[in-house]
Design a protein around this motif. Structure first.
Motif, PDB file in Angstrom:
ATOM      1  N   TYR A  46       0.967  -1.114  -0.149  1.00 15.20           N
ATOM      2  CA  TYR A  46       0.072  -0.103  -0.022  1.00 15.20           C
ATOM      3  C   TYR A  46       0.892   1.202  -0.003  1.00 15.20           C
TER       4      TYR A  46
ATOM      5  N   LYS B 194      -3.393  -7.260  -1.029  1.00 20.55           N
ATOM      6  CA  LYS B 194      -3.370  -8.129   0.309  1.00 20.55           C
ATOM      7  C   LYS B 194      -3.110  -9.624   0.088  1.00 20.55           C
TER       8      LYS B 194
ATOM      9  N   TYR C  98      -9.825  -0.024   6.721  1.00 24.05           N
ATOM     10  CA  TYR C  98      -8.681  -0.289   5.947  1.00 24.05           C
ATOM     11  C   TYR C  98      -8.374   1.223   5.271  1.00 24.05           C
TER      12      TYR C  98
ATOM     13  N   PRO D 280      -1.832   0.292   7.847  1.00 23.89           N
ATOM     14  CA  PRO D 280      -2.775  -0.124   6.780  1.00 23.89           C
ATOM     15  C   PRO D 280      -4.294  -0.252   7.437  1.00 23.89           C
TER      16      PRO D 280
ATOM     17  N   ILE E 295      -4.482   0.614  -0.464  1.00 19.62           N
ATOM     18  CA  ILE E 295      -4.030  -0.615  -0.595  1.00 19.62           C
ATOM     19  C   ILE E 295      -4.059  -1.213  -1.933  1.00 19.62           C
TER      20      ILE E 295
END
Length: 185
Positions: free
Chosen positions: A70, A95, A88, A81, A92
């Motif tokens: 991210y 993941k 969140y 994060p 990002i």
């Protein structure tokens, strides 16, 4: 006539010199890097139960660890994060759940004092790599890493309180990043 040529040459030289000086004094600066807009996603929040007494040195148990590729900075501000509300970050890119071997490797990097001896020195701190530890579906620890400047910040105690690591740790983080399929920047 000679006087005319002499004045013409002097005038031409003076104009050329003035034009050269103007070019040298008007150097345009590169544009500032765009500021990343940080937003927090309100859907699918997680429970936060950060444990202030966790230590990589002593070890701690978790159910899973999620690696996060991210952008964790905007200007001079930096962000984890997941915020304190369990939301969140919007930046990002990817993941990835770590397997047990990767979790063990990460914990070794963060608990080994040799990874923090003779640290690399740089000052950008633009975290692009995050690790979020879960236990019982709650976030218990977050660690943010900036490989570019060899600095990290964690809610758990690491082998070095200053958070600056060396080239050996940098290489290990890069290997882990590659294994997870994260971007290189």
């Amino acid at each position: 006539m000679r006087l005319f040529y002499f004045l013409f040459i002097l005038l031409t030289f003076a104009c050329c010199k003035k034009e050269i000086e103007n070019k040298n004094t008007h150097i345009s600066l590169p544009p500032k890097a765009p500021k990343t807009e940080i937003k927090w996603l309100t859907e699918n929040p997680v429970k936060i139960k950060i444990k202030s007494n966790l230590s990589y040195l002593k070890g701690f148990e978790c159910d899973s660890v999620i690696g996060i590729d991210y952008i964790g900075f905007s200007g001079e501000d930096y962000y984890p994060p997941i915020n304190e509300k369990g939301q969140y970050i919007s930046t990002i890119r990817k993941k990835q759940k770590l397997n047990q071997q990767q979790i063990s490797k990460l914990n070794t990097i963060l608990s080994d004092k040799k990874m923090f001896e003779n640290p690399n020195i740089a000052g950008c701190y633009e975290p692009r790599l995050g690790f979020v530890y879960f236990r019982n579906n709650e976030v218990i620890c977050q660690t943010m890493v900036c490989i570019a400047c060899s600095q990290l910040e964690s809610s758990a105690e690491t082998a070095d309180l200053n958070g600056s690591f060396n080239q050996k740790a940098e290489l290990e983080f890069k290997k882990l990043t590659s294994e997870l399929g994260f971007s290189k920047d």
